[in-house]
Design a protein around this motif. Structure first.
Motif, PDB file in Angstrom:
ATOM      1  N   UNK A  91      68.256  16.540  11.934  1.00  0.00           N
ATOM      2  CA  UNK A  91      68.609  17.271  10.721  1.00  0.00           C
ATOM      3  C   UNK A  91      68.319  18.760  10.884  1.00  0.00           C
ATOM      4  N   UNK A  92      67.226  19.082  11.568  1.00  0.00           N
ATOM      5  CA  UNK A  92      66.897  20.478  11.823  1.00  0.00           C
ATOM      6  C   UNK A  92      67.939  21.133  12.716  1.00  0.00           C
ATOM      7  N   UNK A 105      78.065  17.773  14.786  1.00  0.00           N
ATOM      8  CA  UNK A 105      76.752  17.128  14.743  1.00  0.00           C
ATOM      9  C   UNK A 105      76.605  16.262  13.501  1.00  0.00           C
ATOM     10  N   UNK A 106      77.136  16.709  12.393  1.00  0.00           N
ATOM     11  CA  UNK A 106      77.077  15.916  11.168  1.00  0.00           C
ATOM     12  C   UNK A 106      77.863  14.616  11.317  1.00  0.00           C
ATOM     13  N   UNK A 107      79.029  14.692  11.960  1.00  0.00           N
ATOM     14  CA  UNK A 107      79.829  13.484  12.186  1.00  0.00           C
ATOM     15  C   UNK A 107      79.102  12.510  13.107  1.00  0.00           C
ATOM     16  N   UNK A 108      78.425  13.036  14.137  1.00  0.00           N
ATOM     17  CA  UNK A 108      77.669  12.172  15.053  1.00  0.00           C
ATOM     18  C   UNK A 108      76.543  11.466  14.302  1.00  0.00           C
ATOM     19  N   UNK A 170      68.365  10.734   7.851  1.00  0.00           N
ATOM     20  CA  UNK A 170      68.913  12.038   8.200  1.00  0.00           C
ATOM     21  C   UNK A 170      69.502  12.728   6.977  1.00  0.00           C
ATOM     22  N   UNK A 171      70.280  12.007   6.186  1.00  0.00           N
ATOM     23  CA  UNK A 171      70.901  12.604   5.004  1.00  0.00           C
ATOM     24  C   UNK A 171      69.854  13.016   3.975  1.00  0.00           C
ATOM     25  N   UNK A 172      68.809  12.205   3.831  1.00  0.00           N
ATOM     26  CA  UNK A 172      67.746  12.539   2.886  1.00  0.00           C
ATOM     27  C   UNK A 172      67.048  13.829   3.284  1.00  0.00           C
TER      28      UNK A 172
END
Length: 287
Positions: A91-92, A105-108, A170-172
């Motif tokens: 997330x960082x 990176x978000x899609x991965x 990760x989303x949190x």
């Protein structure tokens, strides 16, 4: 004639439909589960109506059952820690990037959410055995002299559980990071703090609420999932979920399975309450 003003409904009334649906769908089955846990198991049937505590006594005093509870809690705690660390670092990395790299990176990170649990288990069962991809890769690169079999180990179980819950964590964490003022990070560097010190003393405390929330998610997921543990872990590793399934389907002992389920719900509830209190005290809320 003045039109009479109709008072606006209280916000509390707006949650009544959702509350009623929740009580109907979850509350009623929970009451049936609680009632079943006090029944007895006859030798030639599924259950007999009774008000007995023998199922709870068996769950909380039998050494095998206590070991099952201990292994489940320890495995869930380790998995939650590993998952939160991986989710936070990724997330960082996503938070620092912009443009196309950010989207890639978000899609991965969201890919594990698109794969069913059964597919995940099958994939890891092809990855960890002696004739799997990992073993051939280690031997081919010279990191291992002979084939390595990690299937049927606690490590494989932790990897499988972490993979299932890492995207949600990760989303949190990313949602909390997006609310952090980036000027604080810049100011920390301007005042002479190293990147590592800024990371540990500024970013981590500011996102502590998200870290605790992600830890709660991973812990709850790991406590309830049993298929991944059963398929990837050793035969000696029994989770509470697996024991509930065994008592329900194999031994047809519904009262004992219900008692295990109630104990599982209590353990999860106490953990969530404790972590929620710690979250409110240590970090800002981003609900």
């Amino acid at each position: 004639m003045m039109r009479r003003l109709i008072p606006a409904p209280s916000p509390a009334w707006l949650v009544l439909p959702a509350l009623g649906f929740t009580l109907l769908v979850f509350g009623v089955p929970l009451l049936h589960l609680l009632r079943m846990s006090f029944n007895t198991h006859p030798p030639d049937g599924i259950y007999e109506l009774a008000w007995s505590l023998e199922n709870y006594v068996a769950v909380l005093t039998d050494p095998v059952n206590l070991r099952t509870i201990r292994d489940t809690v320890l495995l869930s705690l380790i998995t939650a820690v590993v998952t939160v660390v991986l989710a936070f670092l990724f997330a960082h990395a996503v938070w620092k990037r912009k443009g196309r790299v950010h989207l890639v990176l978000l899609a991965i990170a969201l890919c594990p959410m698109l794969v069913s649990e059964i597919s995940v288990i099958i994939g890891w069962r092809m990855f960890f055995p002696a004739n799997g991809f990992l073993s051939y890769a280690l031997v081919g690169t010279g990191l291992a002299e002979q084939k390595v079999n990690l299937l049927g180990t606690r490590f494989a179980a932790i990897v499988g559980l972490s993979y299932i819950s890492v995207s949600y964590c990760f989303l949190t964490i990313l949602s909390v990071m997006n609310a952090v003022d980036r000027d604080l990070i810049t100011a920390s560097g301007d005042l002479g703090a190293s990147p590592l010190r800024t990371f540990l003393r500024v970013l981590v405390p500011l996102t502590m609420g998200g870290i605790i929330g992600a830890f709660t998610q991973a812990f709850v997921f790991s406590m309830g999932i049993y298929a991944a543990v059963n398929a990837l872990g050793p035969d000696s590793l029994w989770s509470i979920g697996y024991e509930i399934q065994r008592q329900m389907l194999s031994r047809r002992d519904w009262p004992l399975a219900s008692a295990f389920a109630v104990v599982l719900i209590v353990l999860i509830s106490l953990t969530v309450i404790g972590l929620h209190a710690l979250r409110n005290r240590r970090g800002p809320r981003h609900d």
